[in-house]
Motif scaffolding. Sequence first.
Motif, PDB file in Angstrom:
ATOM      1  N   VAL A  14       3.770  -4.025  -2.477  1.00  0.00           N
ATOM      2  CA  VAL A  14       2.977  -3.225  -3.416  1.00  0.00           C
ATOM      3  C   VAL A  14       1.985  -2.356  -2.649  1.00  0.00           C
ATOM      4  CG1 VAL A  14       1.339  -3.311  -5.331  1.00  0.00           C
ATOM      5  CG2 VAL A  14       3.223  -4.958  -5.222  1.00  0.00           C
ATOM      6  N   GLY A  18      -0.923   0.377  -6.646  1.00  0.00           N
ATOM      7  CA  GLY A  18      -0.259  -0.707  -7.365  1.00  0.00           C
ATOM      8  C   GLY A  18       1.224  -0.486  -7.553  1.00  0.00           C
ATOM      9  N   ALA A  71      -7.107  -8.533  -1.398  1.00  0.00           N
ATOM     10  CA  ALA A  71      -6.469  -7.223  -1.602  1.00  0.00           C
ATOM     11  C   ALA A  71      -7.469  -6.091  -1.388  1.00  0.00           C
ATOM     12  CB  ALA A  71      -5.869  -7.149  -2.998  1.00  0.00           C
ATOM     13  N   LEU A 128       0.399 -10.216  -6.095  1.00  0.00           N
ATOM     14  CA  LEU A 128       1.052  -8.938  -6.380  1.00  0.00           C
ATOM     15  C   LEU A 128       2.438  -9.102  -6.999  1.00  0.00           C
ATOM     16  CD1 LEU A 128       0.053  -7.295  -2.995  1.00  0.00           C
ATOM     17  CD2 LEU A 128      -1.103  -7.041  -5.198  1.00  0.00           C
ATOM     18  N   ALA A 142       2.905  -4.948 -12.215  1.00  0.00           N
ATOM     19  CA  ALA A 142       3.202  -4.083 -11.064  1.00  0.00           C
ATOM     20  C   ALA A 142       4.613  -3.554 -11.162  1.00  0.00           C
ATOM     21  CB  ALA A 142       3.005  -4.849  -9.764  1.00  0.00           C
TER      22      ALA A 142
END
Length: 679
Positions: free
Chosen positions: A450, A455, A643, A659, A672
């Motif tokens: 990701v 994102g 992150a 993620l 995502a």
Amino acid sequence: MYTVLACVLEEHNLWLVFVATLVCVGASAGAFFVLTGALKSSVADRSKWLFLAATLAGGGTWATHFIAMLGFASSLEIGFNLPLTLASAGVCTACTWAAFEIFEHWRSARGRLAAGVLLGCAIAAMHYIGMAGLDAPAQKLWDSDLVIASGLLSIVFAVAALEAFHAAPPRFRLMAGSALLVSAIVSLHFTGMSAMTLLPDPIIAKAPYHIDRVMLAAVVAVGAAGVLLIGVILALADRQMAATKLAAAEQAAAMALHDALTGLPNRRHLQDVLNTRLSSCSADAPLAIVAVDLDRFKPVNDLYGHAVGDELLVRIAALLSHEGGEAGFVARLGGDEFIMVLPYVSEDALIARLAALVSTFDAPLPLGANEVSVGATLGVALAPADGLDADLLMRRADVALYRAKDDGRGRYAFYEPGMDERVHERAALENDLRIAVRNDAIEAHFQPFVNLATGEITGYEILARWTDPVRGAVPPEVFIKIASDTGQIGELCMNVLRRACLQSLDWPSAPRISLNIAPIQLRDAALPQKLLKVLTECAFPPQRLEVEITEDALVADFECARTILASLKNLGIAVALDDFGTGYSSLRHLRELPFTELKIDRSFVNAIGDSEEALSVVRTIIQLAKSLGIGVTAEGVETEAQAQALHAMGCETGQGFLLGKPSAEPFGASSARRRAGAA
């Protein structure tokens, strides 16, 4: 009896009688000596040897007769008819050959009796044909009783000679048969001579082809020399044959007990030696049975070829023999598996010795123009502590070897109670995994990469997952290791890649997929062609594939790795360096190898919130990647704080449970992924 004795003592030169007897003994012994070899020879050669034995016996009988005749004292001028003299030798030899053929082919009491009778008749025929050729101005008067007695003596002794040769103990067989054959010849000759009286008669003229004593002596000398020469030649030939057979037998015995390639004792020899040593083994004189398995032999064999692999095994055999010393014993079981039997004084001394042996295998080994490091894993069973049965101890050493492999290879492990059950479970798991790989039952799951700024999903890592019908989900760290250890990792990897390519071929935005390559695969020069074959089958663009390799994979053979990675780059396949910072990478690796991505190991990512040192390492890796123009991905991102920190340091991509978790059907499973679908 007196008449015969008087004939010997009063009518013959005793010196020539003695010479005749020696010739008779030599010829008889030679005949039975050759006959022994004939009976052991092949069917194709047997008749030739039987004929030679008959030549010795017949020629010896003939020479004995005429040497004795040279010593026969008579007031008359005696000569000999040459054709009859020679015929007596031919008839005797032919009949003797027939007798020996009967003796060999008709192996029974009746056969021996028939052969003995014929042999006795051959001796008698030679004598009386020869006496018929006696040429003198006299009439020959015969005592029929003595003539019959001479023939019977010859037959009885000849039958006894063959029977003794057949039935006597092997060490006395030659002597007994020869002595009785000499008795047959000598008794017939002198009894037959006693049966003849020469009555002078001047009317009787010399026969045609008459030869005198001097000429007879020459003929007999030539005949006797020929017989002796044949005997010597046959004796030498037999000795040479015996030596050849002995050498062949010794070579066959050695080959039966030794490995043809390395010269080390084989499993059969090991069994014998181990049984012998265990019979005297005790707590005061213990033994260690050490199973030795080379860790990286197969890659060397695959990379450099079987000739180099064989040379390596020979070198390893020499190394183990040296390490075993005079008191130890080393055997090769097959492939790259060896067994050492080592006496030891104390367990501390044994442990030090085993540790030194493992270190020896870790050192690079020059091999022609190459230098390889094969490594070795050892499994140890102790006698008498772990048993005194050879098979049991070797099995337990093998069990300990499995345990050492499970613990990471390049080490040693002692057998412990309970290991058998674990090894049995491991063997069952190996077998089930083999079936699963063969049936393409390993599934492909996908975990997203990701973009930490947007994102957006930029790709997926392919993860192998195996659900066994009985065990359920088997942890990847378990079955991947087994696949690597058992040589199944290549097929497993290609199967999973094929599944992933077919599944992701039509995904929106055509994301890249990333495949983990095991270190052992990076030693396979055909890896690029194998990957390309799968991609071609699936019509999957090479530009959408990335392969991940670990730092450790570069250490074993850097030049081979560089060649393979260059080939992958030429195919359009990207290459990522996985778990960066935990292995043996150097700036040289980053500079010389075509990496497109660095993956920061999860151990550093997990610690960035608690450790300034970890934070500094991560920052340095990101800056290094940027300076080299290489992308960077952080593994194991599990919290928002991680992150945000990674994004703040310039890390472009993240991967972790925060993620997106691994999934067989990635689309629609997370926000995502929904964003990726919308894109």
